[in-house]
Every structure is written in C-alpha cells, then in structure tokens.
Design a protein around this motif. Sequence first.
Motif, short mmCIF file in Angstrom:
data_model
loop_
_atom_site.label_atom_id
_atom_site.label_comp_id
_atom_site.label_asym_id
_atom_site.label_seq_id
_atom_site.Cartn_x
_atom_site.Cartn_y
_atom_site.Cartn_z
N SER A 160 0.81 -1.21 0.00
CA SER A 160 0.00 0.00 0.00
C SER A 160 0.85 1.26 0.00
N ALA A 210 1.70 5.79 -2.49
CA ALA A 210 2.14 7.15 -2.19
C ALA A 210 3.21 7.63 -3.15
N PHE A 264 4.24 11.99 -0.57
CA PHE A 264 4.18 12.24 0.87
C PHE A 264 5.58 12.15 1.46
N VAL A 305 4.43 8.23 5.50
CA VAL A 305 3.23 7.40 5.42
C VAL A 305 3.14 6.68 6.75
N TYR A 364 -6.01 10.17 11.70
CA TYR A 364 -6.90 9.04 11.90
C TYR A 364 -6.42 8.07 12.98
N ARG A 393 5.20 2.93 10.13
CA ARG A 393 5.43 4.16 9.40
C ARG A 393 6.67 4.09 8.53
N GLY A 406 4.05 16.58 4.20
CA GLY A 406 2.91 15.80 3.72
C GLY A 406 2.85 14.46 4.43
N ILE A 407 1.71 14.17 5.06
CA ILE A 407 1.54 12.92 5.80
C ILE A 407 0.32 12.19 5.25
N ASP A 408 0.49 10.92 4.94
CA ASP A 408 -0.64 10.06 4.58
C ASP A 408 -0.92 9.17 5.79
N ASN A 409 -2.09 9.33 6.38
CA ASN A 409 -2.48 8.57 7.57
C ASN A 409 -3.76 7.78 7.30
N THR A 410 -3.96 7.39 6.04
CA THR A 410 -5.22 6.74 5.66
C THR A 410 -5.11 5.25 5.41
N ILE A 411 -3.90 4.72 5.34
CA ILE A 411 -3.72 3.30 5.06
C ILE A 411 -4.01 2.50 6.32
#
Length: 163
Positions: free
Chosen positions: A24, A28, A47, A50, A83, A90, A125-130
């Motif tokens: 996943s 990104a 990002f 992640v 989330y 991470r 930039g942070i992806d916290n949706t996975i």
Amino acid sequence: MISVARPIQSIASGARDVTAWFESVNLAVAPPTSTSAAGAGRARIAFDAVIARRDLSYHGTYKRLGNLAMTAIGSLCAGRRLYDIECGYRVVRLGTLLEAQHYYRGNRYSEAAELMVVLARLGYGIDNTIEVHVPTARTRTRLSDAAKHVFAMFGAWYLVACW
C-alpha cells in the motif's frame, strides 16, 4: 510503480498484513513528472511520511474510545485531521525525520504521537489513511500513559510553534 520497501519473509503471525501495508505504501509514489534529461526516470514521492492507521475492531469499547480521544487531541495539536495518532507502522523520508528530531523528545511510546504532531506542524505531507490489521493488542495501557502522551503532544506543538 516504484517499490518503497520490499516485504521480508517472517515466521511471525500476521506477515501478510505487513506485506499488504508495504504494498500500500507504493500508492504514495507518483509516476515520473520530469521530462528533462536530468530528471528522466526519477519519481516524485507524494508524501514525506506514510503512517498507517490501525483497524481497532478487535479491541473493546474502552480502548477504541481512548484511541479516538487521543487522536482528536493529536489532531488539534497537529492542526489537521489525523486518523490514528499512536500507530507505529510508518515510513518517513530520511531528511524529514532528521529535521523533525530537533522538535521532539520521544519518551517511551509517546514518540509516535509526537512525531505526527511535529511533522504536521512543520508542514510535511503525511498520509495517515492506510489501514492495517495488527495481530496483537497491547493491553497494558494505563490512563497515566494517555496523560503522558497528551503532555508530549502539546509539548511537541509548543516546540515547533515557539522554537
């Protein structure tokens, strides 16, 4: 598609979950954006970090409500919607991590929450949706741990805002 990390074989249970998470992470990574000779073949990472969020369906109501409250406080400190503030799964770019380390102390398990607040406040930039399934539940969490994390998150916010 570029592979950020290769999953390794593991004898621990839940290896499929870790493998799925690393696959996943590839989402990104954006395709190459440069057409110049110098930038040909390079990919742009969308990002800087992640950070996964846990599927907490296997926990009881008390643990889920506690995580929701901690995430709400973390979102307030970070200045953006998060989330899961406490997840340890991470991937962070090296330069991003090196800069962020100037702003947090990381006392025991509060490091994950502090890092999220610092990265968000620094504008990364942070992806916290996975979402990932963690095969074991930590059951030794106490109310005093939550209080320490709240103070750590506000402390991280203060260091970034006032330093």
